[in-house]
Design a protein around this motif. Structure first.
Motif, PDB file in Angstrom:
ATOM      1  N   LYS A  15       7.822 -11.083  -7.812  1.00  0.00           N
ATOM      2  CA  LYS A  15       7.742 -10.627  -9.204  1.00  0.00           C
ATOM      3  C   LYS A  15       8.687  -9.457  -9.406  1.00  0.00           C
ATOM      4  O   LYS A  15       8.720  -8.532  -8.588  1.00  0.00           O
ATOM      5  CB  LYS A  15       6.307 -10.210  -9.546  1.00  0.00           C
ATOM      6  CG  LYS A  15       6.087  -9.875 -11.023  1.00  0.00           C
ATOM      7  CD  LYS A  15       4.614  -9.602 -11.291  1.00  0.00           C
ATOM      8  CE  LYS A  15       4.370  -9.330 -12.770  1.00  0.00           C
ATOM      9  NZ  LYS A  15       2.927  -9.073 -13.049  1.00  0.00           N
ATOM     10  N   LEU A  47       5.622  -9.575  -3.183  1.00  0.00           N
ATOM     11  CA  LEU A  47       4.393  -8.793  -3.351  1.00  0.00           C
ATOM     12  C   LEU A  47       3.624  -8.718  -2.043  1.00  0.00           C
ATOM     13  O   LEU A  47       2.652  -9.451  -1.819  1.00  0.00           O
ATOM     14  CB  LEU A  47       3.541  -9.387  -4.471  1.00  0.00           C
ATOM     15  CG  LEU A  47       4.224  -9.439  -5.848  1.00  0.00           C
ATOM     16  CD1 LEU A  47       3.265  -9.984  -6.895  1.00  0.00           C
ATOM     17  CD2 LEU A  47       4.742  -8.059  -6.254  1.00  0.00           C
ATOM     18  N   ASP A  94       0.555  -0.275  -7.248  1.00  0.00           N
ATOM     19  CA  ASP A  94       1.327  -1.362  -7.855  1.00  0.00           C
ATOM     20  C   ASP A  94       0.652  -2.721  -7.741  1.00  0.00           C
ATOM     21  O   ASP A  94       0.853  -3.590  -8.591  1.00  0.00           O
ATOM     22  CB  ASP A  94       2.712  -1.445  -7.198  1.00  0.00           C
ATOM     23  CG  ASP A  94       3.594  -0.268  -7.543  1.00  0.00           C
ATOM     24  OD1 ASP A  94       3.257   0.459  -8.502  1.00  0.00           O
ATOM     25  OD2 ASP A  94       4.617  -0.070  -6.862  1.00  0.00           O
ATOM     26  N   SER A 131       0.219  -6.082 -10.512  1.00  0.00           N
ATOM     27  CA  SER A 131       0.925  -7.308 -10.153  1.00  0.00           C
ATOM     28  C   SER A 131       0.036  -8.545 -10.214  1.00  0.00           C
ATOM     29  O   SER A 131       0.528  -9.669 -10.208  1.00  0.00           O
ATOM     30  CB  SER A 131       1.510  -7.180  -8.735  1.00  0.00           C
ATOM     31  OG  SER A 131       2.382  -6.078  -8.635  1.00  0.00           O
ATOM     32  N   SER A 148       0.720  -2.503 -16.944  1.00  0.00           N
ATOM     33  CA  SER A 148       1.820  -3.296 -16.410  1.00  0.00           C
ATOM     34  C   SER A 148       2.976  -2.380 -16.038  1.00  0.00           C
ATOM     35  O   SER A 148       3.116  -1.279 -16.592  1.00  0.00           O
ATOM     36  CB  SER A 148       2.299  -4.314 -17.454  1.00  0.00           C
ATOM     37  OG  SER A 148       1.254  -5.198 -17.775  1.00  0.00           O
ATOM     38  N   ALA A 161       7.576  -5.224  -1.658  1.00  0.00           N
ATOM     39  CA  ALA A 161       7.153  -4.315  -2.723  1.00  0.00           C
ATOM     40  C   ALA A 161       6.937  -2.905  -2.203  1.00  0.00           C
ATOM     41  O   ALA A 161       7.182  -1.922  -2.912  1.00  0.00           O
ATOM     42  CB  ALA A 161       5.881  -4.845  -3.383  1.00  0.00           C
TER      43      ALA A 161
END
Length: 302
Positions: free
Chosen positions: A88, A93, A120, A124, A170, A223
């Motif tokens: 993403k 991720l 985070d 996600s 977000s 990530a």
């Protein structure tokens, strides 16, 4: 794998043995187990995630100063049926949970950190995704033997003040743009290295080797390798770095690390020349000290 719901905790347990063996510098891994598909209630209300394992490495370590290369990741999957980690905004991720204790031949209980609040991972998650535990090892002779684990999600209906749990926002647009830019820079750097190495390989000789090129990620960035704060990250350049130091500094974005010593030192200078031409194509006279925030090294790099 089993799912147990206790008060405000969703606990996914696995007692299936998982063994991972690494034979090279490429990460060897297996997604051990995962949650069922996450529904809207969990995605909106989960406030913490944690992994507990019973596991051990190969039982011996030649260079303990280099740290452990046997570890567990918390990963996001597009769905429970997915076999690849979800990507993403240009990032895979996955986040490091914890490492195995060095040189243990018997299983030991390891408790990873609690992923809390505005981490985070929460922003996600989407309905239908699954959370998984990834068993990893890297470099020759490193192993990861996992026998039991728990993936714990805390999903309270209301917090201690009686209000609904805090929702997770977000990622900001600037973050998405930044991560996309970093991914593009990594891709560009790979092409620059490949072009240089191809040019440095005469005729039918084996491809020229570069530790730097080998250490660059083969796919999307992890990530947890790209932490975005309100201030831009430091740009670090280092020549002649040990593997242990490389592991520490490589967690930061905009890090340039090249080999040092002898022929590798000369090669580093050519690589640096190509990098500077790439970062400043309109100004060929720009100096590394005008671009990088910190420059350090040993041997030739020093």
């Amino acid at each position: 794998m089993s799912l147990t719901i206790q008060k405000d905790e969703y606990i996914v347990t696995s007692t299936k043995q998982c063994d991972v063996y690494s034979k090279s510098g490429t990460v060897a891994s297996e997604i051990w187990f995962h949650t069922p598909a996450l529904d809207e209630h969990i995605v909106k209300n989960v406030v913490s995630i944690q992994i507990e394992t019973k596991s051990h490495d190969q039982g011996w370590v030649l260079h303990p100063e280099a740290g452990s290369w046997s570890w567990f990741d918390l990963v996001v999957l597009e769905s429970p049926e997915a076999t690849q980690i979800k990507v993403k905004d240009g990032l895979a991720l996955m986040w490091l949970s914890h490492e195995n204790k060095l040189g243990e031949i018997e299983d030991t209980k390891q408790v990873g950190p609690i992923f809390l609040g505005q981490h985070d991972i929460f922003a996600s998650l989407e309905v239908g995704n699954a959370l998984g535990v990834r068993v990893c090892a890297r470099f020759p002779d490193w192993e990861n033997h996992a026998s039991e684990a728990r993936l714990i999600l805390r999903v309270p209906e209301r917090d201690t003040n009686g209000s609904a749990p805090r929702r997770h926002s977000s990622p900001h647009r600037s973050r998405r743009e930044y991560t996309g830019l970093i991914s593009e820079q990594i891709t560009s750097l790979k092409k620059t290295f490949d072009t240089y190495l191809d040019a440095a390989t005469p005729g039918e000789a084996p491809p020229a080797y570069s530790l730097v090129r080998e250490m660059l990620p083969m796919g999307p960035l992890r990530a947890d390798e790209l932490a975005v704060t309100e201030e831009p990250p430091l740009r670090l350049m280092s020549f002649g770095m040990s593997r242990a130091r490389y592991r520490y500094f490589s967690q930061f974005p905009n890090v340039n690390i090249t080999d040092g010593g002898g022929v590798r030192g000369i090669s580093s200078l050519y690589i640096l020349q190509a990098i500077m031409a790439k970062v400043s194509p309109d100004n060929p006279s720009v100096k590394p000290c005008e671009y990088f925030d910190m420059i350090c090294g040993t041997s030739t790099g020093g």
